[in-house]
Design an enzyme around this catalytic site. Structure first.
Site, short mmCIF file in Angstrom:
data_model
loop_
_atom_site.label_atom_id
_atom_site.label_comp_id
_atom_site.label_asym_id
_atom_site.label_seq_id
_atom_site.Cartn_x
_atom_site.Cartn_y
_atom_site.Cartn_z
N ARG B 303 37.62 39.73 36.30
CA ARG B 303 38.59 38.71 36.93
C ARG B 303 39.36 39.65 38.11
NH1 ARG B 303 41.13 35.22 31.96
NH2 ARG B 303 39.43 33.85 31.57
N TYR B 443 34.40 30.88 38.99
CA TYR B 443 33.88 31.64 37.83
C TYR B 443 34.82 32.89 37.41
CZ TYR B 443 31.66 34.86 41.44
OH TYR B 443 31.27 35.73 42.66
N GLU B 444 34.37 33.36 36.25
CA GLU B 444 35.30 34.31 35.35
C GLU B 444 36.76 33.83 35.20
OE1 GLU B 444 33.98 36.84 34.29
OE2 GLU B 444 32.33 36.94 35.59
N GLY B 445 36.70 32.35 35.00
CA GLY B 445 38.00 31.93 34.45
C GLY B 445 38.40 30.80 35.90
N GLN B 450 43.35 30.86 34.78
CA GLN B 450 44.05 32.07 35.12
C GLN B 450 45.77 31.77 34.98
OE1 GLN B 450 42.48 34.82 35.77
NE2 GLN B 450 40.57 33.63 35.74
#
Lengths: 604, 604
Positions: B303, B443-445, B450
């Site tokens: 992240r 992507y990656e949350g 977040q």
């Protein structure tokens, strides 16, 4: 169904916000009844949903292609254009005396919006053709009108606008294309034009290019530009098609979006026609050196239409995202749930959809309200009232163009985000709107160009008179919202407060602009786009506030239609998440002088 | 030059804002001198500018392609990856004891950023590999570390993270992939994973997949997920490659952007390997059912790295647009000019570039400051101080990820706009950043994920302690700015006032969140993304305020480097055009309860 025309919202705005009844009562619209309007909207929805919306993705994946024999459009486009022509849609917004249907702009606006939502790339062809018809009807000779307008109206021919050259984009003073007068009164045109939308295609028999060029002895700059009709095929006296003119499509651009719309590089006078040496044959429109003035006739209509394109892409992106959010099951509800829920239940997805919906429906309402003023400006009996309405309509054009298109980029981007990872996959379809929308704040005058027009010609020239009238209207609606009673009183009050704040921000920005524009023009124009966006944000909020009042009244009168509470919810979301942006924009505008000073000092 | 690493800004931030000296003085960094840092940055810039930046466009136009024999990456990528491996870049951020170079994160951050700016699609491969190395080093057995980490560090093998399945995106509780324990202690993995970045490619000898799956008797939900190592080729005891494992790439996605990065659908246990029946051979990492916890180790690093990708794309889009704006001649200056001027002279182009630059440099500074805390959290002698710095770093991770990536979409969009019509033409290159950037907030949350992390774990859990400390720092800088004297006093005072307003907005939002999160969680989370964006906007403004103070001090000490006034100008532009957004965001957050109530009532 790939797309559904939001016919209930359209009707609601026409009736509750844009004074459809008042427009239909204008001289000249005696034969247009509310029933007829409904019938047109319904037939249009059928045409859009069945004929052109399903081709939207094909336009993206099978773009128009250049070939030696001319440009081939996406499979299906030609048949769709024939259906469009046969449906009489090209003539819909044009005066009856030209052969059009003579419907109010207020009715043409939703029709244009829906066609664009159905298929943005396809719709550019009729959009440009509308502009050509409008310009010819205003400044063409009777012979030119008689020869060119009927086939354009019937959809047998299409039209283009030829402004841009490689060195001349927003700055038309830099145009180089030449036009040399011949003994027979025609001209020979030479030069290169770029970014010509539907500059070549296979959907119609002929293409009528309106081309800006300079005569040999013309003054420099924008005062030496003339406007010419250059048909792809010369037209004989009997209206039949003659020799191929010396205008050819050298290539098509490879674009980020609107792939279905061929964007041509056109060469005039490259020696490839059948009409002799010396350039493409063209015919002067109006007088020499007044071309830019004439082109602005097309451009103002086109700018308003591009604003509708912004609403259109937004609506389509919204429908796509809303459908996905209702179906996609992922994650438990924050407040607890027996299992995973549709993602629309998650507050941030609701925030995104609400922002999308507020921007879309707010921009739509502003555009339709503007169209109503356009009709009144053209049809009211009283001259002073006509002038008043004309000034208001012209005030709205840069707002409709700038705000709706900038919003469409945000809406389409949120639409991708709502889809999560799937949004990034082209097959999902959300990405296409994100790509397509990106041209809207650029073509027909970038947002900065709109903002220059807005500040220079719409705010400063009349000393802020029109704007102050609009702000007074916002204040009135805000007061009504704050005074409302009933079950939705708290929501209406909140909307009223945020609208009041927005009106205050607009008022403050306007005062700053008027006070400083003479002594610090750069400082004021540092906030030009913020000022335009502030106006658009406030106007959309105003219309959504009026919507909420109308919806609350309908509920008070016993409506059980979910449309009404939904409208209030949308206005609440917009008031919370979008209207307060006016505070930030106002602050930015007021800092313009200091910012400009530092930017000029710095070497960046 | 396709891209220039902004090495002066990097050095400025490291030294003036992110306490490079303090970090280099930490235990464990005795051998890292400022000169060494400079040498690393310079060598990195050379590598980025010469080896990978020139391949960025090829990655877009000649994407990775699926074939029966495996995925073929863009021509040039394989050689570039070899150069990357030989340069030791994969090892740079990793501990010396693993075989890495053991440099501070504060030095690794600009290196990672620059590599990503050079070529976002390419850089995803090392980015994911970093995550695999990090996870193995934290929770792998000694044997697993010894077997897998060295080849990954050397760039002979690469790594992937396998989370997503068609029905399980953000919600990993819905995972279905299965892992069945075998008598030899290994597992057999079956299932389908989607969106696997560099899930197959031809750039390295082997690929180490880290895969989330469920054992047959695992609890439901996220507490029943385990993490497995699944190599593409099984690894013999001597480290050489053995049988092809039963994991195959079924297809690649057709994406909006980052075309050079193959996004794979991976099938585990489809019966296509050479390693027998029953699934792909996998090795449990750590304990069963703790997979999600382990995956978060990778995910937090990833992240943060994706946040740097946001800075990277922004910087590249900015450079592209700034170069165009300096060269493109169009339109006379507003204040009058002898002829057309470069468009950077027009106030709105300056506004767009300034907004782009402020968002880029502000986000960069926030990310580097965060990296400094990460180093201190790992290396400080005092345990309490370590814990304090760790909490601050973790507070920053969702800000860096959320704010930098959302900003990158805005920056890339403005970059297209600066180019006008040319921005919409793919060959210009600006459109690629607009397409590439769009994945970063997903992507990656997603940004919403977040924001949930930010509010739930970073603001509420400690009762706002870390956030209040940060706000106090903002207030202090604001006071220093307002008290500044000298030629730039008016600019610094303005920045100070806007920063103070932003700090106040953050304080008010924080108070609202803490006060209402228990009784109205949905109302608070309706403002979750606005709250995260508010924090990011304020933090970036804070760092730009500190930059302006440092630049003014340098000027006061006699600097004649244009960098310093330019830095003040950027801070002024950000303070005027971006910082006041915090007012709008704060207002939106405070309206959350009413908004949520209306959204739930409505049926939209």
């Amino acid at each position: 169904m790939t797309y559904q025309v939001p016919i209930q919202d359209i009707r609601f705005i026409l009736r509750e916000l844009a004074d459809l009844r008042g427009v239909l009562a204008l001289p000249g619209f005696e034969e247009v009844s509310e029933d007829l309007v409904d019938a047109v909207l319904e037939e249009n929805a059928r045409f859009v949903e069945q004929e052109i919306a399903p081709l939207n993705r094909a336009g993206d994946t099978e773009p128009a292609r250049w070939s030696e024999d001319g440009v081939r459009t996406t499979p299906g486009f030609k048949a769709a254009f024939q259906a469009f022509a046969q449906g009489g849609w090209q003539g819909l917004p044009h005066e009856a005396e030209l052969g059009g249907q003579g419907l109010p702009k207020l009715v043409a606006a939703p029709v244009t919006e829906s066609i664009n939502a159905g298929n943005l790339a396809f719709s550019l062809c009729p959009l440009l053709t509308d502009g050509v018809i409008e310009a010819l009807s205003m400044v063409g000779s009777d012979a030119q009108k008689a020869r060119f307008i009927p086939p354009l109206l019937e959809g047998r021919w299409t039209g283009t606008m030829n402004l841009t050259e490689p060195q001349a984009g927003s700055d038309l003073a830099l145009l180089k294309s030449r036009a040399v007068r011949q003994d027979d009164g025609s001209y020979r045109i030479t030069g290169q034009k770029i970014f010509i939308t539907y500059g070549d295609h296979d959907m119609a028999e002929n293409i009528i290019h309106l081309v800006l060029a300079r005569t040999p002895d013309a003054p420099k700059g924008v005062k030496g530009i003339s406007l010419f009709i250059v048909p792809k095929f010369l037209v004989r006296d009997d209206g039949s098609l003659g020799a191929r003119n010396d205008v050819v499509c050298a290539s098509l651009e490879h674009k980020l979006g609107i792939h279905g719309s061929p964007t041509a590089v056109l060469l005039y006078g490259s020696g490839q026609g059948e009409a002799g040496e010396g350039g493409a044959v063209g015919y002067l429109i109006g007088e020499e050196n007044r071309g830019l003035e004439y082109m602005f006739i097309m451009m103002n209509a086109a700018r308003y239409a591009v604003g509708l394109q912004g609403v259109a892409v937004s609506e389509r992106a919204l429908q796509h995202a809303a459908a996905y959010a209702a179906e996609r099951i992922q994650g438990n509800a924050l407040e607890g749930s027996a299992g995973p829920v549709p993602i629309v239940r998650h507050p941030d997805v609701a925030r995104m959809l609400g922002t999308m919906r507020g921007l879309t429906e707010g921009a739509r309402a502003v555009a339709y309200v503007a169209a109503g003023y356009r009709d009144k400006a053209a049809h009211l009996a009283d001259e002073a009232e006509r002038a008043r309405c004309k000034a208001i309509y012209e005030y709205f054009v840069p707002i409709v163009k700038g705000f709706s298109t900038e919003s469409s980029v945000e809406v389409a981007s949120l639409g991708v985000q709502v889809h999560g990872g799937m949004g990034f996959i082209e097959e999902t379809g959300a990405a296409q709107y994100y790509r397509d929308a990106r041209i809207l704040p650029i073509y027909e005058g970038t947002t900065a160009i709109q903002a220059n027009d807005f500040i220079g010609r719409k705010l400063v020239r009349d000393g802020g008179a029109v704007a102050r009238g609009q702000i007074a209207g916002m204040r009135e609606t805000a007061a009504a919202l704050r005074a409302a009673s009933g079950v939705h009183a708290d929501a209406l009050a909140m909307i009223g407060e945020r609208l009041d704040t927005a009106a205050g921000a607009y008022e403050s920005a306007l005062a700053f602009v008027l006070e400083h524009v003479r002594e610090d023009i750069r400082g004021v124009f540092t906030g030009s786009v913020p000022c335009l966006m502030l106006a658009g944000t406030a106007h959309a909020g105003w219309q959504l506030g009026r919507s909420a009042l109308a919806a609350a009244a309908a509920i008070g009168e016993g409506s059980t239609d979910a449309f009404h509470p939904n409208k209030i919810a949308t206005a609440v979301q917009y008031a919370a998440h979008v209207l307060p942006r006016t505070l930030a924009l106002q602050s930015a505008i007021r800092d313009g002088g200091l910012v400009d000073r530092y930017v000029r000092q710095a070497q960046i």
